[in-house]
Design a protein around this motif. Structure first.
Motif, PDB file in Angstrom:
ATOM      1  N   THR A  50    -147.691  11.097 -71.961  1.00 31.24           N
ATOM      2  CA  THR A  50    -148.581  10.359 -73.173  1.00 31.24           C
ATOM      3  C   THR A  50    -147.848   9.155 -73.486  1.00 31.24           C
ATOM      4  O   THR A  50    -147.749   8.916 -74.565  1.00 31.24           O
ATOM      5  CB  THR A  50    -148.358  11.252 -74.187  1.00 31.24           C
ATOM      6  OG1 THR A  50    -147.241  11.730 -74.423  1.00 31.24           O
ATOM      7  CG2 THR A  50    -149.424  12.660 -74.064  1.00 31.24           C
ATOM      8  N   ASP A  51    -147.797   8.056 -72.624  1.00 25.95           N
ATOM      9  CA  ASP A  51    -147.205   6.905 -73.048  1.00 25.95           C
ATOM     10  C   ASP A  51    -148.554   5.951 -72.837  1.00 25.95           C
ATOM     11  O   ASP A  51    -149.275   5.795 -72.172  1.00 25.95           O
ATOM     12  CB  ASP A  51    -146.140   6.353 -71.823  1.00 25.95           C
ATOM     13  CG  ASP A  51    -145.133   7.140 -72.098  1.00 25.95           C
ATOM     14  OD1 ASP A  51    -144.397   7.307 -73.030  1.00 25.95           O
ATOM     15  OD2 ASP A  51    -144.430   7.114 -70.727  1.00 25.95           O
ATOM     16  N   GLU A  52    -148.320   4.991 -74.138  1.00 25.92           N
ATOM     17  CA  GLU A  52    -149.313   3.782 -74.201  1.00 25.92           C
ATOM     18  C   GLU A  52    -149.078   3.056 -73.044  1.00 25.92           C
ATOM     19  O   GLU A  52    -147.939   2.858 -72.877  1.00 25.92           O
ATOM     20  CB  GLU A  52    -149.184   3.327 -75.642  1.00 25.92           C
ATOM     21  CG  GLU A  52    -149.648   4.299 -76.618  1.00 25.92           C
ATOM     22  CD  GLU A  52    -151.291   4.557 -76.961  1.00 25.92           C
ATOM     23  OE1 GLU A  52    -152.050   3.888 -76.044  1.00 25.92           O
ATOM     24  OE2 GLU A  52    -151.746   5.438 -77.909  1.00 25.92           O
ATOM     25  N   LEU A  53    -150.241   2.470 -72.676  1.00 31.37           N
ATOM     26  CA  LEU A  53    -150.129   1.385 -71.566  1.00 31.37           C
ATOM     27  C   LEU A  53    -149.427   0.163 -72.202  1.00 31.37           C
ATOM     28  O   LEU A  53    -150.089  -0.448 -73.242  1.00 31.37           O
ATOM     29  CB  LEU A  53    -151.373   0.925 -70.805  1.00 31.37           C
ATOM     30  CG  LEU A  53    -151.311   0.026 -69.996  1.00 31.37           C
ATOM     31  CD1 LEU A  53    -150.730   0.114 -68.677  1.00 31.37           C
ATOM     32  CD2 LEU A  53    -152.818  -0.410 -69.660  1.00 31.37           C
ATOM     33  N   THR A  80    -147.040   3.455 -68.555  1.00 33.68           N
ATOM     34  CA  THR A  80    -148.342   3.628 -68.182  1.00 33.68           C
ATOM     35  C   THR A  80    -148.690   5.184 -68.389  1.00 33.68           C
ATOM     36  O   THR A  80    -147.708   5.929 -67.756  1.00 33.68           O
ATOM     37  CB  THR A  80    -149.115   3.029 -66.773  1.00 33.68           C
ATOM     38  OG1 THR A  80    -150.313   3.788 -66.550  1.00 33.68           O
ATOM     39  CG2 THR A  80    -147.962   3.226 -65.620  1.00 33.68           C
ATOM     40  N   PRO A  81    -149.809   5.733 -68.897  1.00 32.38           N
ATOM     41  CA  PRO A  81    -149.873   7.180 -69.087  1.00 32.38           C
ATOM     42  C   PRO A  81    -150.151   7.870 -67.715  1.00 32.38           C
ATOM     43  O   PRO A  81    -149.866   9.053 -67.517  1.00 32.38           O
ATOM     44  CB  PRO A  81    -151.171   7.402 -69.954  1.00 32.38           C
ATOM     45  CG  PRO A  81    -151.887   6.117 -69.867  1.00 32.38           C
ATOM     46  CD  PRO A  81    -150.744   4.939 -69.668  1.00 32.38           C
ATOM     47  N   VAL A  82    -150.785   7.066 -66.825  1.00 35.01           N
ATOM     48  CA  VAL A  82    -150.795   7.598 -65.303  1.00 35.01           C
ATOM     49  C   VAL A  82    -150.239   6.939 -64.356  1.00 35.01           C
ATOM     50  O   VAL A  82    -150.281   5.603 -64.009  1.00 35.01           O
ATOM     51  CB  VAL A  82    -152.385   7.530 -65.094  1.00 35.01           C
ATOM     52  CG1 VAL A  82    -152.821   8.232 -63.482  1.00 35.01           C
ATOM     53  CG2 VAL A  82    -153.289   8.077 -66.155  1.00 35.01           C
ATOM     54  N   VAL A 112    -152.835  -1.228 -62.969  1.00 35.41           N
ATOM     55  CA  VAL A 112    -154.031  -0.468 -63.492  1.00 35.41           C
ATOM     56  C   VAL A 112    -155.087  -0.884 -63.671  1.00 35.41           C
ATOM     57  O   VAL A 112    -156.007  -0.262 -63.915  1.00 35.41           O
ATOM     58  CB  VAL A 112    -153.315   0.522 -64.579  1.00 35.41           C
ATOM     59  CG1 VAL A 112    -151.881   1.170 -64.172  1.00 35.41           C
ATOM     60  CG2 VAL A 112    -153.123  -0.188 -65.935  1.00 35.41           C
ATOM     61  N   GLU A 113    -155.169  -2.069 -63.766  1.00 35.10           N
ATOM     62  CA  GLU A 113    -156.441  -2.531 -64.470  1.00 35.10           C
ATOM     63  C   GLU A 113    -157.519  -3.096 -63.469  1.00 35.10           C
ATOM     64  O   GLU A 113    -158.593  -3.064 -63.828  1.00 35.10           O
ATOM     65  CB  GLU A 113    -156.318  -4.082 -65.232  1.00 35.10           C
ATOM     66  CG  GLU A 113    -155.636  -4.135 -66.589  1.00 35.10           C
ATOM     67  CD  GLU A 113    -155.435  -5.128 -67.189  1.00 35.10           C
ATOM     68  OE1 GLU A 113    -155.339  -6.379 -66.578  1.00 35.10           O
ATOM     69  OE2 GLU A 113    -155.320  -5.630 -68.397  1.00 35.10           O
TER      70      GLU A 113
END
Ligand SMILES: [Zn+2]
Lengths: 836, 372
Positions: free
Chosen positions: B219-222, B227-229, B358-359
């Motif tokens: 559960t980390d904010e990007l 990165t959460p994933v 990730v974007e």
């Protein structure tokens, strides 16, 4: 844990020449994660000396009262005359020793001191506050030094210890004992093979009788409980400068002597303490679990409902502390408290961990209790604290103390002396294991190669033989471990599914698609945007308890929302012709899955039934491939015009996935969200699992998106998309049999067939194939014509049929017979008419 | 050369006279040499080597000669015709080459005209670098194991010796799955690939040599570094007589294959519930090889002038984990490690911002193409 090196050196005989950076490297090598070395005061330079205030002249006529002081700085100013200094603080008197920064000095933050004219006087320096010297935060005035520190003009750098190196250590959950100077000092001693002097070796004065009355309801919540009192404490007594400085260096703000002492002992020994105003306690203390409905207003003035799992400290008035987490407001020390009770306890780690989480109160104390404090330290720690209160607060230590010991002796762990060698692969000299284990504080009994090892009271983390092996291996150094190349048995390489996944990725990338990896988090809004009906299966999604974004609490049931969002982002960044794909899992809750996944025991492997129950609780997580296209599939340029991506490109992308996976996907008309109802194909893979009907298994959809979906996602007009389930396609893969390549000539025939518009080309082709027989090599649709010549509502499909035999050259007659048979089949199945 | 024959009528046989044959030959050769194009040469060929050319006509006269003279006349005429034929061929080759050179020059194009008719595709570099990392182990004989991303807490925590209230369990910022009723489900988004260790041990006969790449969640904010994933690569061995030396050997082999032969590794003690002893592995900076340490004139962005790059965590599999996976710990031991794929891509290829990965901006993956 922040560790001032000079404090550490009090308890371990480190070589004088060892630098803080070397020490950090040494501690890292035995497993302490030293993140930084803070060089506090390294930026303080120049003449900063002890001064004695000789005269104070009050200056008037300014917005605030200002003092002009004549300060004796000895010979430090070169003249021996008192130094004239303007000062805005008022907390000092004539005769007080103070800290003077003379012109030429630099204070933290590059603050350079020079003589200057202010308030109509020449101020030749500055009388410093603790904040200005970087000691601790104090905005009440300047530092008034204690008597006896030195003569005027004495250099203050060493007297006050302005310069200090502080190690910042990130403590892993197993090493709670290094949340103290004591624990780090012991590690440093083992690292360098030097002597350790235990700060917990405090002579315990007094008797274990006549202390404040207390009981513990259950040894499972508290195994040791100590109370010690002082009387006649001077609430106005100040903490000594060195104590304040050290607390500040460890990151704790100095508050008052009583509070500072408890924090100081906490940092030094790692034992959390609590101090009560004895006169506010009501009757005997009991340590027990909370009853439901009980409440307590804590120090932070929040009224908290207590959980039956909270350990409480209570007196006759009810709860007074949430044990190990926070004290109550009614019994706290205040500026008038003169009689103080110090509590030192060993509480259950898991209870404190849960309470800390439940009440969202994480403190220096709870962090230590959670990781486990030394189970035998409490009496020494309480004694150390009351001694400090006596020494600096003028208090008298009470003779009687309370010591409730419910602890159970630890069982020794039996290991083979050679275990560390067997684990590490290093051949240690005989005796190494015993020596190293004793260094970390274990009691070791030897019987040949067998060792009975009792870990020390401060190492609750050591429970297993491998824990002991690790102690030996890390102190001997991980650098000793040799490197032996792996000797895996001949492997089977990638599975077919894993190879296919790579082939699909390469196939789509080769076809011009760019891979993206989007987050799987979605919300109802995404489903609405896809025009999924209220009962659509895809709305049944896995829900997160704690999503990052409240609008996206669900896990994706389709890859499309993530891809479409990424498409929009790219278009927004100026890319109009975009082709994207993603390979990833979707998460589909199982119908009738259990409410709660089981938790089989871990002292054995799960039974097949337990494993099956675990799997049953998990959602289905099939792997999908999806792609989206917008803009031109082929660009315009000097070669000619471009070509807009169409529904056919989406279907082609899906068929590309099939080809890469070694399976053929066949489209049929379909009407499914989020696609355009007239431009959507369902894709089927031919396999053996359809009961021989030949219809194949549905693997997904492709086509142009519905105009409303395009609107709600803000997509370019005519955006097309496909999504197929890779797992199903993989399963349909069959072993390829090599074809027989005929060297005889081909005989080609073209036929144009007129059918109703509603007849599917795929059905016509299928009929041609079935009618043409074994001589048919291939069928290819090469033209579609609609217009007056074929009549309203009809279309002409032109096919090229290629015939070839494996053993002879076909005669014209044979070819014609086969072609006629093909056309006849198309006529009977689809109403096709041969176009004249 | 035979003596002149005078037993026939010289008038009738003038064309076969040696002088006449030579004249016709010379005339033909001169015409061939004068032909300036393939078209002209074609006309010359018809005139001097065709069916109605003087020498062809002369050839017909040979039959009217007395038998004794035929051979000599035949040789004379034949020789002349061969010479003409050779000359035609040679001249033809020269003219053909001249023509080709001229035409090919006229057909020349600008080959630097851009060609982007079909946009180029690309695979995501996280995918391809994970494949590359995986393949290093596959080439050592490892198999690739997999597991679900929504995972039972039992696999993600309990079986890996994360006790229910232990700080290590709460420190992993875990996404929890809600039960349909709204309560606890006992399911999480896996916080690491380590549950695949337990699954691989339960699924396979021993010994087990597996590598498990996969997606993980916290559960980390990007932001630039979180990165959460994200993705991990897990490696694991369980066999007889396995020691930390085998762990070190496997990691060294991986490092040498991935980042360069001869690079050093450094092991530091660390803590993970599922390994005991545990460690972290640092890799000698493959860019500066430590030259940047204490050398502010030549800083290294790859290692932050530390000289070492943190590669990942590792250790000997905690026997408690082996027990929970039903393995006989008297006989078997094992090692495991985990490496962050994003981190590896970041330092191996100089990615500076996690968000780029990730974007899904097409420029990012396109820069890497089909392989990293
Ligand atoms: Zn470097």
């Amino acid at each position: 844990m922040r560790v001032p090196v000079s404090w550490l050196r009090e308890y371990v005989d480190l070589p004088a020449e060892l630098t803080a950076r070397d020490l950090a490297a040494g501690l890292i090598s035995v497993g302490l994660e030293v993140e930084t070395v803070d060089e506090i005061g390294a930026d303080i330079t120049g003449p900063i000396v002890l001064g004695r205030v000789r005269e104070i002249e009050e200056l008037t006529g300014f917005k605030k009262p200002i003092r002009y002081c004549r300060v004796d700085v000895g010979a430090a100013n070169g003249t021996g005359e008192p130094q004239g200094i303007v000062c805005g603080a008022r907390n000092f008197s004539e005769g007080d020793p103070v800290v003077v920064a003379l012109p030429g000095a630099t204070l933290p933050g590059g603050f350079a001191i020079s003589a200057r004219t202010t308030y109509g006087r020449v101020s030749e320096g500055m009388i410093c506050s603790a904040t200005e010297l970087g000691l601790w935060e104090d905005h009440t005035g300047i530092v008034v030094l204690p008597e006896g520190l030195g003569e005027p003009g004495a250099d203050i750098h060493d007297l006050l210890g302005l310069r200090e190196d502080v190690l910042d250590i990130a403590v892993t959950p197993d090493r709670g004992y290094t949340l103290s100077i004591r624990g780090v000092a012991r590690e440093a001693a083992a690292t360098y093979g030097v002597s350790f002097h235990d700060p917990a070796d405090v002579p315990v004065s007094g008797t274990a009788e006549g202390g404040y009355p207390a009981t513990v309801a259950d040894p499972a919540i508290c195994s040791r409980y100590v109370l010690r009192g002082v009387t006649g404490f001077d609430p106005d007594a100040e903490s000594p400068l060195w104590m304040k400085r050290r607390l500040a260096q460890t990151g704790v703000r100095p508050i008052s002597l009583a509070v500072d002492v408890t924090n100081y002992v906490l940092m030094e020994l790692g034992q959390p303490l609590h101090a009560w105003d004895r006169d506010k306690l009501r009757g005997p203390i009991e340590v027990r679990l909370a009853h439901s409905g009980e409440q307590l207003e804590t120090l932070d003035h929040v009224k908290r409902s207590l959980d039956p799992d909270d350990i409480l400290i209570t007196d006759e008035s009810g709860p007074i502390n949430i044990a190990g987490v926070m004290g109550g407001a009614t019994t706290e020390i205040d500026p008038t408290s003169t009689n103080v009770i110090i509590e030192a306890a060993h509480f259950s780690e898991t209870h404190i961990a849960r309470a800390s989480r439940r009440h969202q109160l994480s403190s220096e104390s709870s962090r230590r209790f959670e990781r486990g404090v030394d189970s035998e330290l409490q009496l020494a720690a309480a004694t150390r604290a009351v001694n400090l209160l006596a020494e600096f607060g003028g208090a008298g230590v009470e003779e009687g103390y309370t010591h409730i010991d419910l602890s159970v002796a630890r069982e020794p762990i039996t290991i083979d002396e050679r275990l560390p060698a067997r684990v590490s692969g290093v051949d240690y000299p005989a005796g190494t294991t015993v020596r190293r284990l004793r260094e970390v504080g274990c009691a070791v009994e030897e019987a040949g190669q067998t060792l009975w090892v009792t870990p020390p009271s401060w190492r609750p983390d050591i429970t297993d033989p491998n824990d002991l092996a690790e102690e030996v291996i890390r102190l001997e150094g991980y650098g000793e471990i040799p490197s032996i190349p792996p000797r895996a048995p001949a492997g089977r390489g990638l599975t077919s599914g894993q190879r296919i996944r790579r082939a699909v990725g390469r196939g789509l990338a080769g076809a011009g698609f760019i891979e993206t990896l989007s987050y799987p988090f979605v919300g109802e809004g995404h489903f609405d945007g896809l025009r999924l009906g209220p009962d659509d299966e895809r709305r049944r999604a896995v829900r997160l308890t704690n999503p990052l974004n409240d609008d996206e609490p669900l896990l994706r049931t389709t890859l499309l929302p993530g891809l479409l969002r990424t498409l929009v982002r790219n278009v927004g960044r100026g890319f109009n012709d975009v082709a994207l794909f993603e390979i990833g899992l979707v998460y589909l809750p199982k119908e009738g899955a259990p409410e709660y996944a089981p938790m089989p025991p871990v002292d054995r492997g799960p039974t097949p039934e337990e494993r099956a129950n675990l799997e049953e609780a998990l959602p289905e997580q099939p792997r999908r491939v999806a792609a989206v296209l917008a803009g031109n599939r082929e660009l315009s340029g000097w070669w000619g015009k471009g070509r807009q991506a169409t529904w056919a490109d989406a279907i082609e992308a899906a068929r590309e996935v099939g080809r890469a996976a070694g399976a053929e996907l066949r489209p049929r008309p379909a009407d499914d969200s989020p696609w355009h109802p007239g431009r959507c194909a369902a894709l089927y893979v031919v396999n053996n699992s359809d009961g021989g009907s030949g219809a194949g298994t549905l693997v997904g959809h492709a086509g142009e998106l519905h105009p409303r979906v395009i609107g709600s996602y803000g997509l370019p007009a005519r955006t097309v998309a496909m999504e197929v389930e890779l797992d199903v396609i993989e399963a349909a893969r069959t072993t390829v049999r090599a074809p027989e390549i005929s060297g005889y000539p081909v005989a080609a025939q073209d036929v144009a067939l007129v059918v109703d518009n509603s007849v599917l080309a795929a059905d016509v082709e299928e009929a041609l194939r079935s009618g043409a027989g074994d001589l048919l090599e291939s069928v290819r649709l090469f033209d579609v014509y609609t217009g007056e010549q074929v009549g309203e509502g009809r279309k002409s499909l032109a096919y090229n049929l290629r015939f070839r035999a494996g053993d002879r050259t076909l005669t014209a007659e044979e070819t014609t017979v086969a072609r006629d048979a093909a056309v006849a089949a198309a006529a009977s199945r689809t109403g096709a008419v041969l176009r004249g | 050369m035979s003596a002149p024959n005078d037993s026939y009528d010289p008038v009738e046989v003038t064309p076969l006279h040696p002088d006449e044959v030579a004249r016709m030959r010379d005339e033909a050769l001169a015409a061939i040499a004068a032909a300036s194009s393939l078209e002209e040469l074609k006309e010359v060929r018809i005139a001097y080597a065709g069916d109605r050319s003087p020498l062809a006509l002369a050839n017909r006269e040979i039959g009217s000669l007395p038998p004794s003279a035929r051979a000599e006349a035949g040789q004379r005429v034949g020789g002349a015709r061969r010479e003409i034929s050779e000359a035609l061929k040679e001249r033809g080759a020269v003219l053909e080459e001249e023509r080709d050179n001229r035409v090919l020059v006229e057909e020349a194009v600008d080959v630097t005209l851009g060609w982007d008719r079909r946009p180029r595709g690309a695979r995501h570099p996280l995918t391809t670098i994970a494949e590359r990392m995986t393949d290093i182990f596959v080439n050592m004989g490892f198999e690739v194991a997999e597991g679900p991303e929504v995972e039972a807490e039992w696999y993600n925590f309990d079986a890996l010796n994360f006790l229910p209230d232990h700080p290590a369990r709460t420190m992993q910022d875990t996404f929890f799955v809600e039960a349909p009723s709204g309560g606890e489900s006992g399911l999480v988004l896996r916080t690491h690939t380590s549950p695949v260790q337990v699954r691989a041990l339960l699924d396979r006969p021993l010994p087990v040599y597996v590598v498990a790449p996969g997606k993980t969640f916290r559960t980390d904010e990007l932001d630039a570094t979180h990165t959460p994933v994200f993705h991990q690569l897990e490696g694991m061995v369980v066999d007889e007589n396995i020691t930390m030396a085998h762990l070190r050997g496997a990691i060294d082999a991986f490092v040498h294959s991935m980042f360069g032969a001869g690079l050093r590794t450094r092991f530091r003690p660390y803590y993970f519930p599922f390994t005991e002893p545990s460690g972290e592995v640092d890799l000698e900076c493959f860019v500066c090889r430590g030259e940047s340490v204490g050398n502010p004139d030549a800083p290294c962005r790859t290692c932050g002038s530390e000289g070492w790059i943190e590669l990942g965590g590792c250790g000997m599999i905690n026997p408690r984990v082996l027990v929970a996976a039903g393995v006989d710990t008297e006989r078997y031991s094992g090692w495991a490690f985990g490496i962050g794929v994003e981190r590896t891509l970041m330092f191996a290829h100089g990615v500076r911002d996690m968000r780029d990965m990730v974007e899904g901006d097409v420029r990012f993956a396109s820069a890497f193409g089909m392989e990293v």
